[in-house]
Write a protein that holds these residues in place. Structure first.
Motif, PDB file in Angstrom:
ATOM      1  N   VAL A 196       0.854  -1.185   0.000  1.00 19.33           N
ATOM      2  CA  VAL A 196       0.000   0.000   0.000  1.00 19.33           C
ATOM      3  C   VAL A 196       0.885   1.228   0.000  1.00 19.33           C
ATOM      4  O   VAL A 196       1.833   1.328   0.780  1.00 19.33           O
ATOM      5  N   SER A 197       0.583   2.172  -0.862  1.00 20.80           N
ATOM      6  CA  SER A 197       1.296   3.446  -0.899  1.00 20.80           C
ATOM      7  C   SER A 197       0.280   4.538  -1.215  1.00 20.80           C
ATOM      8  O   SER A 197      -0.439   4.452  -2.211  1.00 20.80           O
ATOM      9  N   ALA A 198       0.210   5.529  -0.329  1.00 19.73           N
ATOM     10  CA  ALA A 198      -0.715   6.651  -0.520  1.00 19.73           C
ATOM     11  C   ALA A 198      -2.146   6.178  -0.735  1.00 19.73           C
ATOM     12  O   ALA A 198      -2.874   6.706  -1.568  1.00 19.73           O
ATOM     13  N   GLU A 199      -2.548   5.160   0.027  1.00 18.35           N
ATOM     14  CA  GLU A 199      -3.895   4.604  -0.021  1.00 18.35           C
ATOM     15  C   GLU A 199      -4.157   3.813  -1.301  1.00 18.35           C
ATOM     16  O   GLU A 199      -5.246   3.259  -1.468  1.00 18.35           O
ATOM     17  N   GLN A 200      -3.205   3.760  -2.212  1.00 15.11           N
ATOM     18  CA  GLN A 200      -3.364   2.944  -3.406  1.00 15.11           C
ATOM     19  C   GLN A 200      -2.796   1.550  -3.151  1.00 15.11           C
ATOM     20  O   GLN A 200      -1.802   1.395  -2.451  1.00 15.11           O
ATOM     21  N   ARG A 201      -3.432   0.541  -3.737  1.00 11.37           N
ATOM     22  CA  ARG A 201      -2.929  -0.820  -3.658  1.00 11.37           C
ATOM     23  C   ARG A 201      -2.102  -1.106  -4.912  1.00 11.37           C
ATOM     24  O   ARG A 201      -2.596  -0.963  -6.030  1.00 11.37           O
ATOM     25  N   HIS A 202      -0.860  -1.509  -4.703  1.00 14.14           N
ATOM     26  CA  HIS A 202       0.074  -1.713  -5.814  1.00 14.14           C
ATOM     27  C   HIS A 202       0.520  -3.168  -5.876  1.00 14.14           C
ATOM     28  O   HIS A 202       0.689  -3.828  -4.844  1.00 14.14           O
ATOM     29  N   HIS A 203       0.734  -3.644  -7.093  1.00 14.70           N
ATOM     30  CA  HIS A 203       1.269  -4.992  -7.293  1.00 14.70           C
ATOM     31  C   HIS A 203       2.233  -4.974  -8.470  1.00 14.70           C
ATOM     32  O   HIS A 203       1.971  -4.353  -9.512  1.00 14.70           O
ATOM     33  N   PHE A 204       3.354  -5.693  -8.321  1.00 15.36           N
ATOM     34  CA  PHE A 204       4.351  -5.835  -9.380  1.00 15.36           C
ATOM     35  C   PHE A 204       4.533  -7.318  -9.667  1.00 15.36           C
ATOM     36  O   PHE A 204       4.557  -8.141  -8.750  1.00 15.36           O
ATOM     37  N   ASP A 205       4.673  -7.642 -10.951  1.00 10.74           N
ATOM     38  CA  ASP A 205       4.867  -9.048 -11.298  1.00 10.74           C
ATOM     39  C   ASP A 205       5.553  -9.133 -12.663  1.00 10.74           C
ATOM     40  O   ASP A 205       5.692  -8.122 -13.375  1.00 10.74           O
ATOM     41  N   ARG A 206       5.956 -10.363 -12.997  1.00 13.11           N
ATOM     42  CA  ARG A 206       6.575 -10.614 -14.291  1.00 13.11           C
ATOM     43  C   ARG A 206       5.518 -11.050 -15.285  1.00 13.11           C
ATOM     44  O   ARG A 206       4.745 -11.985 -15.033  1.00 13.11           O
ATOM     45  N   ALA A 207       5.454 -10.363 -16.415  1.00  9.33           N
ATOM     46  CA  ALA A 207       4.523 -10.725 -17.485  1.00  9.33           C
ATOM     47  C   ALA A 207       5.090 -11.895 -18.290  1.00  9.33           C
ATOM     48  O   ALA A 207       6.280 -12.218 -18.189  1.00  9.33           O
ATOM     49  N   PRO A 208       4.265 -12.555 -19.100  1.00 12.03           N
ATOM     50  CA  PRO A 208       4.776 -13.680 -19.904  1.00 12.03           C
ATOM     51  C   PRO A 208       5.949 -13.313 -20.807  1.00 12.03           C
ATOM     52  O   PRO A 208       6.767 -14.185 -21.132  1.00 12.03           O
ATOM     53  N   ASP A 209       6.052 -12.059 -21.225  1.00  8.76           N
ATOM     54  CA  ASP A 209       7.182 -11.657 -22.057  1.00  8.76           C
ATOM     55  C   ASP A 209       8.394 -11.244 -21.229  1.00  8.76           C
ATOM     56  O   ASP A 209       9.386 -10.748 -21.772  1.00  8.76           O
ATOM     57  N   GLY A 210       8.321 -11.442 -19.908  1.00 10.55           N
ATOM     58  CA  GLY A 210       9.456 -11.151 -19.042  1.00 10.55           C
ATOM     59  C   GLY A 210       9.537  -9.719 -18.553  1.00 10.55           C
ATOM     60  O   GLY A 210      10.456  -9.371 -17.803  1.00 10.55           O
ATOM     61  N   MET A 211       8.594  -8.854 -18.916  1.00 12.36           N
ATOM     62  CA  MET A 211       8.673  -7.456 -18.529  1.00 12.36           C
ATOM     63  C   MET A 211       8.111  -7.238 -17.119  1.00 12.36           C
ATOM     64  O   MET A 211       7.174  -7.922 -16.688  1.00 12.36           O
ATOM     65  N   LEU A 212       8.704  -6.285 -16.421  1.00 15.65           N
ATOM     66  CA  LEU A 212       8.235  -5.892 -15.091  1.00 15.65           C
ATOM     67  C   LEU A 212       6.971  -5.056 -15.266  1.00 15.65           C
ATOM     68  O   LEU A 212       7.004  -3.952 -15.813  1.00 15.65           O
ATOM     69  N   THR A 213       5.849  -5.594 -14.787  1.00 13.29           N
ATOM     70  CA  THR A 213       4.548  -4.960 -14.984  1.00 13.29           C
ATOM     71  C   THR A 213       3.981  -4.529 -13.646  1.00 13.29           C
ATOM     72  O   THR A 213       4.138  -5.209 -12.630  1.00 13.29           O
ATOM     73  N   HIS A 214       3.318  -3.390 -13.672  1.00 15.11           N
ATOM     74  CA  HIS A 214       2.821  -2.728 -12.464  1.00 15.11           C
ATOM     75  C   HIS A 214       1.317  -2.509 -12.585  1.00 15.11           C
ATOM     76  O   HIS A 214       0.846  -1.915 -13.555  1.00 15.11           O
ATOM     77  N   TRP A 215       0.574  -3.023 -11.596  1.00 13.44           N
ATOM     78  CA  TRP A 215      -0.864  -2.767 -11.486  1.00 13.44           C
ATOM     79  C   TRP A 215      -1.083  -1.904 -10.235  1.00 13.44           C
ATOM     80  O   TRP A 215      -0.383  -2.084  -9.231  1.00 13.44           O
ATOM     81  N   TRP A 216      -2.047  -0.997 -10.302  1.00 16.33           N
ATOM     82  CA  TRP A 216      -2.411  -0.304  -9.075  1.00 16.33           C
ATOM     83  C   TRP A 216      -3.883   0.071  -9.093  1.00 16.33           C
ATOM     84  O   TRP A 216      -4.464   0.339 -10.140  1.00 16.33           O
ATOM     85  N   TRP A 217      -4.478   0.017  -7.877  1.00 13.99           N
ATOM     86  CA  TRP A 217      -5.897   0.322  -7.679  1.00 13.99           C
ATOM     87  C   TRP A 217      -6.003   1.625  -6.912  1.00 13.99           C
ATOM     88  O   TRP A 217      -5.380   1.784  -5.853  1.00 13.99           O
ATOM     89  N   ASP A 218      -6.767   2.570  -7.466  1.00 14.36           N
ATOM     90  CA  ASP A 218      -6.903   3.902  -6.899  1.00 14.36           C
ATOM     91  C   ASP A 218      -8.254   4.025  -6.209  1.00 14.36           C
ATOM     92  O   ASP A 218      -9.295   3.844  -6.851  1.00 14.36           O
ATOM     93  N   PRO A 219      -8.288   4.348  -4.883  1.00 11.75           N
ATOM     94  CA  PRO A 219      -9.581   4.438  -4.192  1.00 11.75           C
ATOM     95  C   PRO A 219     -10.416   5.643  -4.604  1.00 11.75           C
ATOM     96  O   PRO A 219     -11.612   5.679  -4.308  1.00 11.75           O
ATOM     97  N   VAL A 220      -9.816   6.622  -5.270  1.00 11.22           N
ATOM     98  CA  VAL A 220     -10.569   7.809  -5.670  1.00 11.22           C
ATOM     99  C   VAL A 220     -11.595   7.457  -6.741  1.00 11.22           C
ATOM    100  O   VAL A 220     -12.783   7.757  -6.617  1.00 11.22           O
ATOM    101  N   ASP A 221     -11.141   6.809  -7.809  1.00 13.73           N
ATOM    102  CA  ASP A 221     -12.084   6.434  -8.868  1.00 13.73           C
ATOM    103  C   ASP A 221     -12.338   4.926  -8.920  1.00 13.73           C
ATOM    104  O   ASP A 221     -13.072   4.453  -9.780  1.00 13.73           O
ATOM    105  N   ARG A 222     -11.709   4.175  -8.002  1.00 10.26           N
ATOM    106  CA  ARG A 222     -11.942   2.744  -7.851  1.00 10.26           C
ATOM    107  C   ARG A 222     -11.705   1.989  -9.155  1.00 10.26           C
ATOM    108  O   ARG A 222     -12.480   1.113  -9.545  1.00 10.26           O
ATOM    109  N   THR A 223     -10.618   2.332  -9.817  1.00 11.46           N
ATOM    110  CA  THR A 223     -10.248   1.646 -11.044  1.00 11.46           C
ATOM    111  C   THR A 223      -8.839   1.098 -10.927  1.00 11.46           C
ATOM    112  O   THR A 223      -8.025   1.573 -10.132  1.00 11.46           O
TER     113      THR A 223
END
Length: 660
Positions: free
Chosen positions: A349-376
């Motif tokens: 959790v950073s600044a109330e956002q939920r963050h996740h990092f993982d390896r994509a099938p092509d090997g790239m470092l990919t970042h997902w995050w959920w924002d509570p302001v617009d809930r997307t």
């Protein structure tokens, strides 16, 4: 540091989990003041989050965060904006309180407002619709109105009876501002005559912001004196014994001198208008107050700060001296899990956002995050290619992520608000997934298995310089886990004999070299370990050969290492978090289900499962009072399982593709 010696292993017993001790060590995210750019703060901790309100002028807003440090970056949630022009201007000094009513618990915010004319300030109260300090709220009443200027009202409870304290003119008989008291018949009504409470203060013009603090056998009423624009604005204190009537003036004791005043050496001026709150585990009192960094007479620049309250041997509170904004503090005891427990992970959790990092099938470092302001959910790519799984942690408003490259180098990515993602190479020598932590002195640490099976260690100083050494011994297999325990560093890993190995370092250790001891469990550790520090205990979990989750924990209170088995039928490596006083372990089941094993104080370990399983090892995070588990779903997308308090989880796909 109390070193665990191998001789203790003979005494390790198969016993139930110990009760969580009352005085935890500081293993959570350090913080620095200020927490908010506003003045006149009030704070409470409820349902896994801190809730802060300050003076905003035209509305009442609340900032909520699962960690104290997170309050500095979370967005405001406006909970009340009054349409009535007779009371919707100069809205000052909110104060948050919770009372249990016949219809259920309700939250009340007491505040001061006017029609724009200062002399017309009165005290008001709004009431929540339910049991949530974030609202929604409705207007309830004008309270303790004597037809004259009144500000800074809030209730306190003494001898089981509610009283209302506020500030008004006259000291009861003409003159500058004075404190008044009146008995309450409900959270929004008072009865009887007001009582003027004489109060010393080192200056003549102001007595305001009275706030109650419960101590051993006494109630302390802490109030502000002098003009808040002056550098000498400060806190004084009166108290009354349990059993004594607050409306009888002779029952009050005046404590001499200020209890919190300017600290020129630390650059803190005008500390005052405070509130009190309890730590998340209910073992500590904390004060929240505003202060300035200038000795100039001004109302500008007042910001919200917090620091712990200790108790003197005579039962009086000790607020210490106001700390400089540069001072790093350990958070309140039981501060909920953030990024340093169990250390660096793929989700935080950073600044109330939920963050996740993982390896994509092509090997790239990919970042997902959920924002509570617009809930997307949003997604971007930080670079690569990488091997294995990345880990990261926030440092203030920054985010730092580490991963192994296909050729075995440690790569560091970081992002700061207003900038773009940057990266740097920390060098070769990494054969597995990294782990790490941020220590209170600002160092960023990363550990990982080296190609020769030893424990490799990198660290960056606050000036950005990167250093490296090797923590010898261990014959590591798999991936280690690391976490901070106060000013200590602890790393656990599986040995080649399937034992649990433990490295530790602390300031002043002999020759500045890390120690290594053996937590036993030879032949029993069949996964990467996971764990955290909590209280005066250190907890480690791992999967055994039969698929159950075993738990080892060391208690610094009685200097004993203990073991119990939490059950389950899992594969892969489990992941453990602490959420308040609750301990939880998540893992993939042999039947494809996602398992949760839970221990709560006073109870035994319970287990429940989500029918839709993860296809990679899960990671979990605590967000406010919610528990979220993230892993690759059956369709290859990232899935967020929102675990329900009663059991079971509601899965939501975050999209994208995660490497198996």
């Amino acid at each position: 540091m109390k070193r665990l010696m191998s001789r203790l292993l003979a005494a390790a017993l198969l016993l139930p989990l110990l009760a969580v001790p009352a005085q935890p060590a500081t293993a959570s995210t350090p913080f620095r003041n200020p927490l908010n750019p506003g003045a006149d703060p009030t704070m409470t901790y409820f349902n896994g989050a801190y809730h802060l309100a300050t003076t905003l002028g035209d509305r009442i807003g609340i900032w909520s965060s699962p960690t104290l440090a997170g309050l500095a970056t979370v967005p405001e949630r406006t909970v009340w904006r009054d349409p009535d022009p007779s009371r919707n201007k100069q809205v000052w000094a909110p104060s948050i309180h919770r009372f249990v009513r016949p219809e259920g618990p309700r939250w009340y915010i007491y505040y001061t407002a006017s029609d724009g004319v200062d002399a017309n300030h009165r005290n008001y109260v709004i009431e929540s619709e339910g049991d949530d300090p974030r609202g929604p709220y409705h207007f309830k009443a004008r309270i303790a109105d004597d037809g004259e200027y009144a500000i800074d009202g809030e209730p306190f409870v003494h001898n089981g009876t509610m009283y209302f304290a506020w500030s008004g003119p006259g000291r009861g008989m003409g003159g500058p501002q004075q404190l008044y008291l009146r008995r309450m018949t409900s959270p929004w009504t008072t009865t009887g005559n007001r009582v003027a409470l004489p109060a010393d203060g080192g200056c003549h013009e102001v007595r305001e912001g009275p706030t109650g603090l419960r101590g051993p056998g006494r109630l302390f009423l802490v109030y502000s004196t002098c003009d808040t624009g002056k550098p000498d604005y400060q806190l004084w204190m009166k108290s009354i014994a349990d059993g004594a009537d607050p409306l009888v003036l002779s029952n009050w004791r005046q404590h001499p001198g200020p209890v919190l005043a300017r600290n020129d050496a630390a650059g803190v001026f005008g500390p005052g208008h405070n509130g009190f709150f309890r730590s998340p585990d209910d073992t500590q009192d904390w004060i929240v107050y505003h202060g300035k960094t200038t000795s100039v007479y001004t109302y500008e620049g007042r910001t919200t700060r917090a620091q712990p309250v200790t108790w003197n041997s005579d039962g009086t509170p000790n607020f210490g001296r106001p700390l400089a904004l540069s001072a790093t503090q350990a958070p309140p005891s039981g501060d909920p899990w953030a990024s340093q427990e169990p250390g660096a992970t793929r989700s935080y959790v950073s600044a109330e956002q939920r963050h996740h990092f993982d390896r994509a099938p092509d090997g790239m470092l990919t970042h997902w995050w959920w924002d509570p302001v617009d809930r997307t959910v949003r997604r971007d790519v930080w670079g690569g290619p990488i091997a294995g799984r990345p880990v990261g942690y926030p440092v203030g408003a920054e985010q730092h992520v580490f991963a192994r490259t296909p050729d075995g180098r440690l790569r560091h990515w970081w992002w700061a608000p207003g900038g773009s993602v940057r990266q740097e190479d920390w060098g070769p020598g990494l054969a597995g997934d990294p782990t790490g932590m941020v220590t209170a002195n600002g160092q960023k640490h990363v550990f990982g298995r080296a190609p020769d099976g030893r424990l490799a260690h990198w660290w960056a100083e606050p000036d950005g310089s990167v250093h490296r050494d090797t923590w010898t011994g261990g014959d590591v297999v798999g991936n280690p886990v690391a976490y901070a325990f106060g000013d200590e560093q602890h790393v656990f890993a599986r040995g080649s004999d399937n034992s649990l190995r433990h490295w530790f370092w602390f300031p002043g250790i002999a020759n500045n070299l890390p120690g290594l001891d053996d937590w036993g469990a030879v032949g029993r550790v069949h996964s990467d370990p996971t764990g955290f520090a909590f209280g005066d205990q250190q907890h480690v979990f791992y999967r055994t050969a039969d698929g159950s989750v075993e738990h080892r924990f060391f208690d610094h209170g009685d200097w004993a290492l203990r073991t119990d088995n939490w059950g389950g039928a899992v594969v892969g490596s489990p992941f453990a978090i602490r959420q308040g006083q609750t301990q939880q372990v998540f893992a993939r089941g042999t039947d494809g289900a996602l398992w949760r094993l839970v221990w709560r104080p006073g109870g035994s370990v319970t287990a429940d499962r989500a029918t839709a399983g993860a296809t990679t090892d899960p990671v979990a995070l605590a967000w406010r009072d919610e528990t979220h588990v993230l892993a690759r779903g059956a369709d290859g997308t990232l899935v967020d399982w929102h675990w329900q308090p009663a059991g079971g989880a509601a899965p939501t796909s975050w999209g994208g593709q995660v490497a198996p």
